[in-house]
Scaffold this motif. Sequence first.
Motif, PDB file in Angstrom:
ATOM      1  N   LEU A   1      -9.482   4.725   5.481  1.00  0.00           N
ATOM      2  CA  LEU A   1     -10.877   4.377   5.205  1.00  0.00           C
ATOM      3  C   LEU A   1     -11.543   5.389   4.277  1.00  0.00           C
ATOM      4  O   LEU A   1     -12.451   5.052   3.517  1.00  0.00           O
ATOM      5  N   VAL A   2     -11.081   6.631   4.323  1.00  0.00           N
ATOM      6  CA  VAL A   2     -11.650   7.665   3.458  1.00  0.00           C
ATOM      7  C   VAL A   2     -11.001   7.670   2.081  1.00  0.00           C
ATOM      8  O   VAL A   2     -11.681   7.755   1.050  1.00  0.00           O
ATOM      9  N   THR A   3      -9.664   7.556   2.057  1.00  0.00           N
ATOM     10  CA  THR A   3      -8.926   7.745   0.789  1.00  0.00           C
ATOM     11  C   THR A   3      -8.529   6.444   0.108  1.00  0.00           C
ATOM     12  O   THR A   3      -8.244   6.439  -1.091  1.00  0.00           O
ATOM     13  N   GLY A   4      -8.464   5.344   0.853  1.00  0.00           N
ATOM     14  CA  GLY A   4      -7.967   4.092   0.289  1.00  0.00           C
ATOM     15  C   GLY A   4      -6.462   4.004   0.281  1.00  0.00           C
ATOM     16  O   GLY A   4      -5.893   3.009  -0.185  1.00  0.00           O
ATOM     17  N   ASP A   5      -5.779   5.017   0.798  1.00  0.00           N
ATOM     18  CA  ASP A   5      -4.318   5.038   0.857  1.00  0.00           C
ATOM     19  C   ASP A   5      -3.860   5.180   2.304  1.00  0.00           C
ATOM     20  O   ASP A   5      -4.518   5.850   3.114  1.00  0.00           O
ATOM     21  N   ASN A   6      -2.710   4.573   2.611  1.00  0.00           N
ATOM     22  CA  ASN A   6      -2.125   4.744   3.933  1.00  0.00           C
ATOM     23  C   ASN A   6      -1.346   6.048   4.005  1.00  0.00           C
ATOM     24  O   ASN A   6      -0.573   6.356   3.086  1.00  0.00           O
ATOM     25  N   PRO A   7      -1.492   6.801   5.062  1.00  0.00           N
ATOM     26  CA  PRO A   7      -0.598   7.940   5.266  1.00  0.00           C
ATOM     27  C   PRO A   7       0.746   7.442   5.784  1.00  0.00           C
ATOM     28  O   PRO A   7       0.905   6.261   6.097  1.00  0.00           O
ATOM     29  N   ASP A   8       1.717   8.325   5.865  1.00  0.00           N
ATOM     30  CA  ASP A   8       2.947   8.003   6.581  1.00  0.00           C
ATOM     31  C   ASP A   8       2.530   7.666   8.016  1.00  0.00           C
ATOM     32  O   ASP A   8       1.819   8.440   8.660  1.00  0.00           O
ATOM     33  N   PRO A   9       2.931   6.503   8.557  1.00  0.00           N
ATOM     34  CA  PRO A   9       2.458   6.118   9.895  1.00  0.00           C
ATOM     35  C   PRO A   9       2.849   7.101  10.996  1.00  0.00           C
ATOM     36  O   PRO A   9       2.215   7.120  12.058  1.00  0.00           O
ATOM     37  N   ASP A  10       3.872   7.920  10.740  1.00  0.00           N
ATOM     38  CA  ASP A  10       4.286   8.904  11.735  1.00  0.00           C
ATOM     39  C   ASP A  10       3.787  10.308  11.404  1.00  0.00           C
ATOM     40  O   ASP A  10       4.237  11.290  11.995  1.00  0.00           O
TER      41      ASP A  10
ATOM     42  N   MET B   1       0.842  -1.189   0.000  1.00  0.00           N
ATOM     43  CA  MET B   1       0.000   0.000   0.000  1.00  0.00           C
ATOM     44  C   MET B   1       0.878   1.240   0.000  1.00  0.00           C
ATOM     45  O   MET B   1       1.853   1.331   0.736  1.00  0.00           O
ATOM     46  N   VAL B   2       0.543   2.194  -0.837  1.00  0.00           N
ATOM     47  CA  VAL B   2       1.303   3.430  -0.929  1.00  0.00           C
ATOM     48  C   VAL B   2       1.047   4.275   0.311  1.00  0.00           C
ATOM     49  O   VAL B   2      -0.087   4.452   0.740  1.00  0.00           O
ATOM     50  N   GLU B   3       2.109   4.771   0.905  1.00  0.00           N
ATOM     51  CA  GLU B   3       1.964   5.655   2.044  1.00  0.00           C
ATOM     52  C   GLU B   3       2.121   7.090   1.580  1.00  0.00           C
ATOM     53  O   GLU B   3       3.082   7.432   0.903  1.00  0.00           O
ATOM     54  N   LYS B   4       1.166   7.914   1.902  1.00  0.00           N
ATOM     55  CA  LYS B   4       1.180   9.301   1.473  1.00  0.00           C
ATOM     56  C   LYS B   4       1.527  10.217   2.638  1.00  0.00           C
ATOM     57  O   LYS B   4       1.215   9.943   3.789  1.00  0.00           O
ATOM     58  N   GLN B   5       2.175  11.313   2.290  1.00  0.00           N
ATOM     59  CA  GLN B   5       2.486  12.315   3.286  1.00  0.00           C
ATOM     60  C   GLN B   5       1.227  13.102   3.643  1.00  0.00           C
ATOM     61  O   GLN B   5       0.422  13.428   2.787  1.00  0.00           O
ATOM     62  N   VAL B   6       1.048  13.387   4.901  1.00  0.00           N
ATOM     63  CA  VAL B   6      -0.096  14.159   5.360  1.00  0.00           C
ATOM     64  C   VAL B   6       0.424  15.435   5.996  1.00  0.00           C
ATOM     65  O   VAL B   6       1.279  15.393   6.879  1.00  0.00           O
ATOM     66  N   GLU B   7      -0.079  16.555   5.527  1.00  0.00           N
ATOM     67  CA  GLU B   7       0.346  17.829   6.097  1.00  0.00           C
ATOM     68  C   GLU B   7      -0.528  18.153   7.300  1.00  0.00           C
ATOM     69  O   GLU B   7      -1.754  18.166   7.210  1.00  0.00           O
TER      70      GLU B   7
END
Length: 644
Positions: free
Chosen positions: A473-482, A1-7
């Motif tokens: 659950l909203v986007t279907g993508d994992n954020p960066d876990p940290d 699963m792709v992890e995306k950066q969250v601001e």
Amino acid sequence: MVEKQVEIQQSTKVKNSIAENSKVDNTKIENTKQPMVDTVNITINGRATQVPETMTILAAAQSLGIKIPTLCFLWGTNDVGACRVCCVEVAGYDQLVSACNNLVAEGMDISTNSPKTRASRRMNVELILSQHDVQCTSCVRAGNCELRILANDLNITDTRFSPQIEPFEWNTDIPLIRDASKCIKCMRCVKVCQDVQATDIWDLKNRATRTTIGVRGGRLIEESDCALCGQCIVRCPVGALRERDDTERVLDYLADPDLVTVVQVAPSVRAAWGEQLGLTAEQATVKRLVAALKAVGFDYVFDTDFTADLTIMEEGSEFIERFTHRDQYSWPMFTSCCPAWVRWVKAHYPEFIDNLSTAKSPQQMFGSIAKTYFAEKTGIDPKRIRCISIMPCLAKKHECDIPAMDDAGAGRDVDLVLTVREMGRLLKSEFIDIAALDEVDFDSPLGIGSGAGEIFGATGGVMEAALRSAYYLVTGDNPDPDAFAGVRGLDGWKEANFEVPGAGTVRIAVASGLGNTRKLLEAIKAGEVAYDFVEIMSCPGGCVNGGGQPITSNLAAVALRSRILYGLDKHNEYRFSHENPVIKQVYQEFLGSPLKERSHHLLHTDHRAWHMPNEDGADAKECQCAGEKCADDCVCIGADVTVL
């Protein structure tokens, strides 16, 4: 699963840190950077020094490495000087001076251990002992009683005063027990409950030689709005406050061949369980804890991290449902996994009850799953299962006894709760050489938890875990876990905003300690702040500082426990609750999906199905002095009168 950066845009609203608001370090006083203040020249035990004029004598002595013994003192919380143990001699003064609450002054010449000081200190401790039940061998604090240690340090082998012991009269069915025969009137419980937890359960009663501590307003503890957070217990210097001991009931379960014993271990337990057993951090691994519980005789040892993940799936889904249908719900949504917080909000702010998530705590979810899914998988009659919890919390004992917590259809979902301290006593009674045990994995299938589940034990951990999965659950993508690390740390009230693509800005807050919680709720009521999702933990710092944890006077130990949990999270194979393979399996084979009929029946609860004494205003007392309802500051409150 792709992890995306969250601001994340983080702003701290109130920095009431545990270091400021809990004040549990009674062994060392640090000089932190302060605004410029004038200094004074003083002498302590012949050593000249220069210190800020805002320093107490106690702090000044400790800055020189000079120890002044204390008993009632709690750094930053209790400095009433009730015990008089810290008194010192100051040249030019006829009377001894308490070091904990008197500031230094220019030219002070202080003696901390003069003959006059030693004689007074010894006499004061002997007087305290004369009003203390010294049956130390049968006391739960025998190994770490501050009074016993102080008496030994003073070489007191006998006392000159006749015993005057207050009788022990208490309902021992209540999870919180106060033994008046051991109380030394140090005021710690009063000050912690009043100043840190903002709950005011304890108060002084009577006068002069009859002075004692009791429940405010002359009520019984079961009639009060006590949250059962247990912070008074972990601050008590002696054994006057303790949890109800249920270890004998556990031993009865283990000895019954017709029963199947299933034990769950809460996330924060793994960070502290070895402290009371003298184990090093390397020895006190969670796998060695599993081995120790197996050696005691438990049939199955499971991990509450598993149902922490289950809680995230249900609570996260519930938040998304509410967030996307805002007009149908009250805001903000509050977490509900801390039973002391649930008790407290029901009693103090009942207008927020419907804001609570309906998701059960991980403990109660585990009981429901153990007596349904697990029983079905193993072919065990659920009525034979006894589900025992190892928890850092006193309120968990109450939670498992709530009549509504029986959704599995086999009696109570959780049969019994042991605090970490009780577990320690149980292990000691079995005379197991724990350090010599080989490590053992948790049993399957309820023994796998994610890193997100492990951080439940630290303040901000529930929120961070929920945000990780809610984003997915909203986007279907994992954020960066940290990505949500901004909610970590021991600050008492934290807030942040983050963007969820397709959903918008989510405003979150995290509070630990009921004093901080009261400030947050009052700000919400006043319209000063607005949030969407709020995590509350009743104990300052979260479950790592829970009322059922090993007792320590060292604040650094609490911070270390948090670091242990975050370290376990970082090295866990699974960082997200929704990636736990057993969670996926349970939903596929048994529950269906979050919030559906079976999961809602087993994993959610109605917080209005039971009542706290003050929840509906039903226990308002008649005023003894005016014939009206008592105000908070009424002279009747705490008076030695019969309350109608």
